[in-house]
Design a protein around this motif. Structure first.
Motif, PDB file in Angstrom:
ATOM      1  N   THR A 190       0.839  -1.202   0.000  1.00 29.57           N
ATOM      2  CA  THR A 190       0.000   0.000   0.000  1.00 29.57           C
ATOM      3  C   THR A 190       0.874   1.251   0.000  1.00 29.57           C
ATOM      4  OG1 THR A 190      -0.171  -0.166   2.393  1.00 29.57           O
ATOM      5  CG2 THR A 190      -1.954  -1.137   1.110  1.00 29.57           C
ATOM      6  N   ASN A 242      -9.377   3.382  -1.292  1.00 28.01           N
ATOM      7  CA  ASN A 242      -8.852   3.956  -0.066  1.00 28.01           C
ATOM      8  C   ASN A 242      -7.430   4.480  -0.273  1.00 28.01           C
ATOM      9  OD1 ASN A 242      -9.751   4.306   2.609  1.00 28.01           O
ATOM     10  ND2 ASN A 242      -8.506   2.608   3.360  1.00 28.01           N
ATOM     11  N   TYR A 243      -6.657   3.758  -1.092  1.00 27.39           N
ATOM     12  CA  TYR A 243      -5.232   4.043  -1.234  1.00 27.39           C
ATOM     13  C   TYR A 243      -5.001   5.280  -2.094  1.00 27.39           C
ATOM     14  CZ  TYR A 243      -6.435  -0.616  -0.024  1.00 27.39           C
ATOM     15  OH  TYR A 243      -7.078  -1.671   0.570  1.00 27.39           O
ATOM     16  N   ARG A 248      -6.417   8.578  -0.218  1.00 25.49           N
ATOM     17  CA  ARG A 248      -5.506   9.007   0.841  1.00 25.49           C
ATOM     18  C   ARG A 248      -4.288   9.725   0.296  1.00 25.49           C
ATOM     19  NH1 ARG A 248      -5.441   3.695   4.613  1.00 25.49           N
ATOM     20  NH2 ARG A 248      -3.746   3.204   3.184  1.00 25.49           N
ATOM     21  N   GLN A 283     -12.064  -0.775  -0.753  1.00 22.96           N
ATOM     22  CA  GLN A 283     -10.866  -1.470  -0.312  1.00 22.96           C
ATOM     23  C   GLN A 283     -10.722  -2.848  -0.916  1.00 22.96           C
ATOM     24  OE1 GLN A 283      -9.523  -1.031   3.775  1.00 22.96           O
ATOM     25  NE2 GLN A 283     -11.225   0.352   4.183  1.00 22.96           N
ATOM     26  N   THR A 338      -6.107  -6.981   2.148  1.00 21.23           N
ATOM     27  CA  THR A 338      -4.660  -6.797   2.278  1.00 21.23           C
ATOM     28  C   THR A 338      -4.088  -7.964   3.086  1.00 21.23           C
ATOM     29  OG1 THR A 338      -5.056  -5.413   4.228  1.00 21.23           O
ATOM     30  CG2 THR A 338      -4.680  -4.275   2.142  1.00 21.23           C
ATOM     31  N   ARG A 339      -2.788  -8.109   3.011  1.00 23.31           N
ATOM     32  CA  ARG A 339      -2.126  -9.114   3.849  1.00 23.31           C
ATOM     33  C   ARG A 339      -0.859  -8.502   4.424  1.00 23.31           C
ATOM     34  NH1 ARG A 339      -1.352 -12.265  -1.255  1.00 23.31           N
ATOM     35  NH2 ARG A 339       0.209 -11.037  -2.344  1.00 23.31           N
ATOM     36  N   VAL A 344       2.383  -4.118   4.417  1.00 24.48           N
ATOM     37  CA  VAL A 344       0.992  -4.412   4.068  1.00 24.48           C
ATOM     38  C   VAL A 344       0.878  -4.429   2.551  1.00 24.48           C
ATOM     39  CG1 VAL A 344      -1.402  -3.619   4.172  1.00 24.48           C
ATOM     40  CG2 VAL A 344       0.065  -3.428   6.191  1.00 24.48           C
ATOM     41  N   TRP A 390     -12.788  -6.185  -1.222  1.00 26.56           N
ATOM     42  CA  TRP A 390     -13.202  -6.412   0.162  1.00 26.56           C
ATOM     43  C   TRP A 390     -14.390  -5.534   0.526  1.00 26.56           C
ATOM     44  CZ3 TRP A 390     -11.676  -3.931   5.172  1.00 26.56           C
ATOM     45  CH2 TRP A 390     -11.991  -4.742   6.268  1.00 26.56           C
ATOM     46  N   PHE A 391     -14.378  -4.319   0.020  1.00 26.95           N
ATOM     47  CA  PHE A 391     -15.441  -3.395   0.400  1.00 26.95           C
ATOM     48  C   PHE A 391     -15.641  -2.364  -0.696  1.00 26.95           C
ATOM     49  CE2 PHE A 391     -17.134   0.393   2.371  1.00 26.95           C
ATOM     50  CZ  PHE A 391     -18.246  -0.151   2.978  1.00 26.95           C
ATOM     51  N   LEU A 443     -22.668   2.109   5.332  1.00 30.73           N
ATOM     52  CA  LEU A 443     -22.031   1.094   6.181  1.00 30.73           C
ATOM     53  C   LEU A 443     -20.605   1.520   6.546  1.00 30.73           C
ATOM     54  CD1 LEU A 443     -23.279  -2.199   4.454  1.00 30.73           C
ATOM     55  CD2 LEU A 443     -24.339  -0.875   6.300  1.00 30.73           C
ATOM     56  N   ARG A 463     -16.846   3.399  10.488  1.00 30.46           N
ATOM     57  CA  ARG A 463     -15.653   4.198  10.747  1.00 30.46           C
ATOM     58  C   ARG A 463     -15.901   5.344  11.714  1.00 30.46           C
ATOM     59  NH1 ARG A 463     -11.485   4.352   6.658  1.00 30.46           N
ATOM     60  NH2 ARG A 463     -11.006   6.332   7.634  1.00 30.46           N
TER      61      ARG A 463
END
Lengths: 320, 320
Positions: free
Chosen positions: A125, A178-179, A182, A200, A203-204, A214, A221-222, A231, A236
């Motif tokens: 990320t 998200n990435y 930001r 999103q 991630t791992r 990460v 995922w979302f 949601l 958040r």
């Protein structure tokens, strides 16, 4: 609200007044709609609400550029766009980068909603953010020939500033990743990354000789759109926002969520200005919802004196 | 750092000094480790780090109490605990509550880690929070006979306050549910819900005659423990924390993530005080990691003058 006009890029009119009235009724101790500092939460869609989204959503342009070039090659080929861009900015980071094994992109462009479902497997990320920052520092919009970071709406910058000055916490709630959001929210809006919410990927966490990292996985995922925006806000922020700005059908539920608080302010940006920006309909869902719930439409052409910030005047040397 | 002692509940010693030194080196402009306000991020595990977790993790006690009683019955049966508790506090909310169709709990109690995987289907997050708040206002710890909200560690409250006063943003990063930690973080720590991160269930958005509502689904979505804590911090805050406090193996990766910044402060709470709290080992993983990475162990018995806040003195009427 006397003295200096906090919204100079807005023409006088009902919409400007609605914003000023909202600030007054939520921050004046004597108002029945007075809101404590901690509950002053405002949410803003990003693409098409705070900055332009035409001819393509900016993150799509970024990823398309990213995928055009294999950065492994680019580093050794100084002539390519990515060679210059990444060679200078990333050097060491890229030399360690894993091959793009699973480079694939699915742009779900339908009805104004999109999600990049699969792209770079194993990219950290931090790398993605660095690439986005580097790209944003150089890339130019094809029509306006200006950096994307200057193609934010000046009137909305004034709204963000007015809100912040009155104790509001402004959140970006974007269908973009998200990435990416930001990477751009601080330079564009002075909003810190913890106040940016986006779509999103899973991630791992990996361990590279003791260094934790990460990494992105090509698994969605979302999806921060439609009900997903509510949601995400619930997850958040917890509290209901009391102000919400959007421009597309993916923002309707977010505005409905905000409008459950009496005295809330919900507005939709309407792109009516083919000359200074673009002219396109938000679709019947948005127009119907605006009518049903009484949300004002911001008429870009008639409400805004200025769309984008004035370019900085050229810097000239002062002769002795 | 002169004048009033900001950590009066800490005995003088290496651990107290480590905390004071950290604040000094990150906030003194002349220090090589000076950190800008925006990057002053601190993360704290909750159970066993900021408040007690014995004989059971508090949220487990809450849910066990919640499931002991069918609130639908309880509302009509004033003698039951839940009748009294919910009848007074929730009235109208519960009268609308759907039956507990899928009431089931899986406590994953193994090696100090747990997750409530399935519990209440269709309960709104607002309801859950209200129940948690009502329970917290009444429930007493079996051994200490005090509300759980008073069984927070006074020395850690002082750390939170010291950090906040020096521009740090304190985040709770808990294996407990997002919904429970948000109900307790403001009354216990004066931390707003957007700075609380917990485990999450999937949620869904429902429309009840025009009223939108976020409901819990009995499907685990995110387990905020171990690597999950790092992924959550990365997802929510973006920036690396520069201070991290934990007490169990589920916190090791979070502390490693924080310790990648030079000058960071990472500490583990060690429960060494059978008399004033509990005595138990954090396990060999924590002890080994503390040795390997040089994280000080906070020795509850010898480092802390006081474990819990002094109870308020009884209120007596002043005779005229």
């Amino acid at each position: 609200m006397h003295g200096i006009d906090p919204l100079p890029s807005w023409h006088e009119g009902a919409n400007k007044q609605a914003i000023l009235d909202f600030i007054h009724r939520t921050t004046d101790h004597k108002s029945p709609y007075f809101v404590q500092h901690a509950a002053r939460i405002a949410v803003f869609d990003n693409d098409g609400t705070l900055w332009l989204e035409k001819p393509k959503v900016t993150e799509i342009v970024f990823i398309t550029d990213l995928l055009k070039h294999n950065p492994q090659q680019a580093v050794t080929d100084g002539n390519s766009f990515f060679g210059g861009l990444f060679g200078a900015a990333l050097g060491g980071v890229l030399s360690k980068a894993r091959h793009f094994l699973a480079v694939k992109i699915k742009e779900m462009l339908s009805d104004g909603r999109w999600l990049v479902r699969e792209f770079i497997d194993g990219i950290s990320t931090d790398e993605y953010k660095l690439w986005a920052q580097s790209w944003l520092a150089q890339a130019q919009h094809p029509r306006f020939q200006r950096p994307y970071t200057e193609l934010v709406y000046q009137p909305m910058l004034e709204v963000l500033k007015l809100f912040a000055e009155h104790g509001f916490k402004n959140y970006i709630v974007s269908g973009g990743s998200n990435y990416f959001v930001r990477a751009m929210c601080e330079p564009c809006y002075h909003i810190p990354p913890e106040q940016a919410i986006g779509s999103q990927l899973l991630t791992r966490l990996t361990d590279h000789g003791g260094q934790l990292q990460v990494e992105l996985r090509p698994i969605p995922w979302f999806f921060d759109n439609g009900a997903g925006k509510v949601l995400a806000i619930e997850s958040r922020i917890d509290r209901h926002p009391i102000a919400a700005f959007g421009n597309s059908s993916g923002d309707i539920k977010m505005l409905r969520w905000a409008s459950s608080t009496p005295g809330a302010l919900c507005m939709m940006v309407h792109h009516t200005d083919a000359e200074r920006e673009y002219q396109y309909s938000p679709g019947s869902k948005v127009l119907d919802a605006a009518t049903e719930y009484g949300w004002p439409l911001i008429d870009m052409k008639n409400d805004w004196r200025l769309v984008f910030p004035e370019p900085l005047p050229p810097c000239t040397e002062i002769a002795e």
